[in-house]
Design an enzyme around this catalytic site. Structure first.
Site, PDB file in Angstrom:
ATOM      1  CG  ASP A 202      -1.903   1.149   1.229  1.00  0.00           C
ATOM      2  OD1 ASP A 202      -1.639   2.169   0.561  1.00  0.00           O
ATOM      3  OD2 ASP A 202      -2.935   1.049   1.900  1.00  0.00           O
ATOM      4  CG  HIS A 203       0.842   4.376  -3.024  1.00  0.00           C
ATOM      5  ND1 HIS A 203      -0.321   3.855  -3.551  1.00  0.00           N
ATOM      6  CD2 HIS A 203       0.634   5.718  -2.915  1.00  0.00           C
ATOM      7  CE1 HIS A 203      -1.180   4.835  -3.765  1.00  0.00           C
ATOM      8  NE2 HIS A 203      -0.643   5.972  -3.378  1.00  0.00           N
ATOM      9  CG  HIS A 265      -4.956   4.169   0.091  1.00  0.00           C
ATOM     10  ND1 HIS A 265      -3.960   3.241  -0.066  1.00  0.00           N
ATOM     11  CD2 HIS A 265      -5.220   4.619  -1.164  1.00  0.00           C
ATOM     12  CE1 HIS A 265      -3.639   3.136  -1.336  1.00  0.00           C
ATOM     13  NE2 HIS A 265      -4.396   3.961  -2.023  1.00  0.00           N
TER      14      HIS A 265
END
Length: 518
Positions: A202-203, A265
């Protein structure tokens, strides 16, 4: 409102950096499936080169792009241009040409066994000639429907559990589209790779301010004692984008805002804000505390979950189309481009504290931030004394900005100079760029390095993925059974539909301004 900036000297930065132990992985070959896509050119290769510039990659390092198109020799040159264009790198950088020479390409279909046999031969060649020692990091940057097949074929060709070296796999989101599909995908992956080999990326977790939430809470003794229901009134988390779907109609039609942003996110951001202090910052300890938070969230009430879809409007002075007019989108689409919800965490620390989350496309600004509103003092001794634009005593706010200008600000009341006892809010502000200098890093640097090192602290575990899907799947199912009759219900360039304002307004609150700093 007055603002005071916090600045840090360059000497302080150097001293802090000197205390950090170098983290250089073993010799490794990074294999990127779906390498012809934008993610590789815009994010992954610039991030890997930034690691090279920082001296954090071993000399025995190779990159192999894998995709169906026959790109041949042009692939390495195309990646070089991506590094220059998107990585903040100038032509002539001394390490760039040497780095580009380590980039190779292997054309194959993802269901072609001969292609996997050829890939295995190529990787073994690197082991012999480049000294990569059997270590591989497989990065799945493909469409989700290819994940399971690629994983199974890697296993069938003996590349998942090599006799020498380590094999790890990085999987881009989405990790399923509901609880059942997430479990199925996790089972498929775990039949080939042990969970310790799997890195669900998950960036957002690579962003400095996200990681700094933990540092802010647990490395500063003045905040953790007040980080609870006794002092905090409520918490808001906003993930707003001014862009539309950027040509990704088929993907977004299947996803929507809840699946695309909220389930992953935003739940990660919430866990960092709400978790208890872990026993250590080892992956297992952090994972357990995150799962405790998600497991403590009360089942969502459908009336506390609202949705919207953007219509035509004006963004940054330009007219833009509504969602239903976007390319490859159903003209009668019921997909939500905005989602907002109210949730509660039933544990000792957070009982009675509402958490408000909202995410959307084509909103007024691109900004992601967490705002914590503290309770007012029991006696407002200074009420009624106003000055200029200060009309009343305002609550203390702590705001953590994730993007676009990463930083932290604290709003508190201060006396206005003069004979009256007038109070006005002021803001003490810390910005990463001002304190540490601007950075061209995109967040993938830390995550790629951690994956090569086998450190899963900032990656999603299957238990966490399934816990959050279990929370949102009932909402997804309920929304699928009853389509809204009002779509589109907000203009592009606004802050979303009226139902989002009504959601937080029911408790007497409002969404705080999230306009980016000038």
């Amino acid at each position: 409102m007055a603002t005071t900036e916090v600045r840090i000297s360059l000497e302080d930065v150097k001293q802090a950096a000197a205390q950090v132990e170098e983290r250089i992985p073993e010799p490794t070959t990074v294999v990127i499936f779906g390498a012809s896509g934008d993610l590789t050119k815009r994010k992954l290769l610039p991030a890997l080169f930034h690691l090279e510039q920082a001296g954090l990659l071993p000399p025995q390092f190779r990159i192999v792009g894998v995709a169906r198109r026959d790109l041949g020799k042009s692939f390495a040159e195309d990646m070089k241009q991506g590094i220059l264009e998107f990585g903040g790198v100038k032509e002539g950088e001394e390490k760039l040409e040497e780095f580009v020479e380590k980039i190779d390409y292997h054309a194959m279909n993802f269901d072609d066994d001969n292609g996997y046999a050829g890939l295995k031969e190529l990787l073994e060649l690197y082991d012999r000639e480049a000294g990569t020692r059997g270590n591989r990091l497989f990065y799945l940057a493909t469409a989700p429907e290819y994940f399971a097949d690629i994983v199974h074929r890697l296993g069938a060709h003996g590349m998942a559990k090599p006799e020498v070296g380590q094999a790890r796999v990085v999987i881009e989101k989405p990790f399923g589209h509901d609880l059942e599909s997430a479990r199925e995908l996790n089972d498929d992956v775990n039949t080939v790779f042990n969970e310790s080999q799997v890195f669900r990326i998950d960036h957002y977790l690579g962003k400095e301010t996200v990681q700094n939430v933990l540092v802010f809470r647990f490395a500063n003794g003045i905040f953790e004692p007040i980080w609870n229901r006794n002092f905090i009134e409520h918490v808001q988390i906003t993930a707003a984008e001014s862009i539309g779907i950027e040509g990704r109609g088929p993907f977004y039609e299947k996803a929507g805002a809840l699946r695309d942003v909220v389930q992953n996110h935003m739940m990660e951001l919430l866990s960092f804000i709400a978790m208890e202090p872990p026993a250590s910052f080892a992956a297992e300890a952090v994972r357990l505390e995150k799962i405790k938070v998600w497991s403590s969230i009360k089942p969502l009430n459908i009336f506390d979950c609202v949705r919207g879809q953007y219509g035509p409007g004006i963004v940054n002075g330009q007219k833009v189309k509504g969602y239903r007019e976007e390319e490859r989108v159903d003209p009668q689409s019921q997909t939500e481009t905005y989602a907002a919800l109210r949730l509660g965490i039933e544990n000792w620390r957070w009982a009675g504290v509402p958490f408000y989350l909202r995410a959307g496309k084509r909103l007024a600004s691109r900004v992601t931030e967490i705002t914590i509103q503290f309770k007012q003092p029991p006696m407002l001794l200074f009420g009624g004394h106003t000055h200029g634009g200060c009309s009343e005593i305002q609550p203390n706010l702590l705001t953590m900005r994730i993007q676009p200008d990463e930083g932290i600000s604290l709003r508190f009341g201060a006396k206005v100079p003069g004979p009256q006892m007038a109070v006005c809010p002021v803001v003490m502000d810390f910005g990463y760029a001002q304190a540490f200098g601007a950075s061209s890093a995109n967040g993938y640097e830390r995550l790629l390095l951690d994956a090569m090192l086998g450190d899963a602290t900032l990656f999603a575990h299957r238990d966490g993925v399934e816990t959050t899907w279990a929370l949102f799947t009932p909402v997804i199912d309920a929304w699928a059974k009853k389509f809204p009759q009002t779509f589109p219900n907000y203009e592009a360039g606004t802050w979303g539909p009226e139902c989002g304002e009504e959601l937080i307004g029911r408790d007497g609150y409002r969404w705080h301004s999230v306009a980016p700093k000038s």
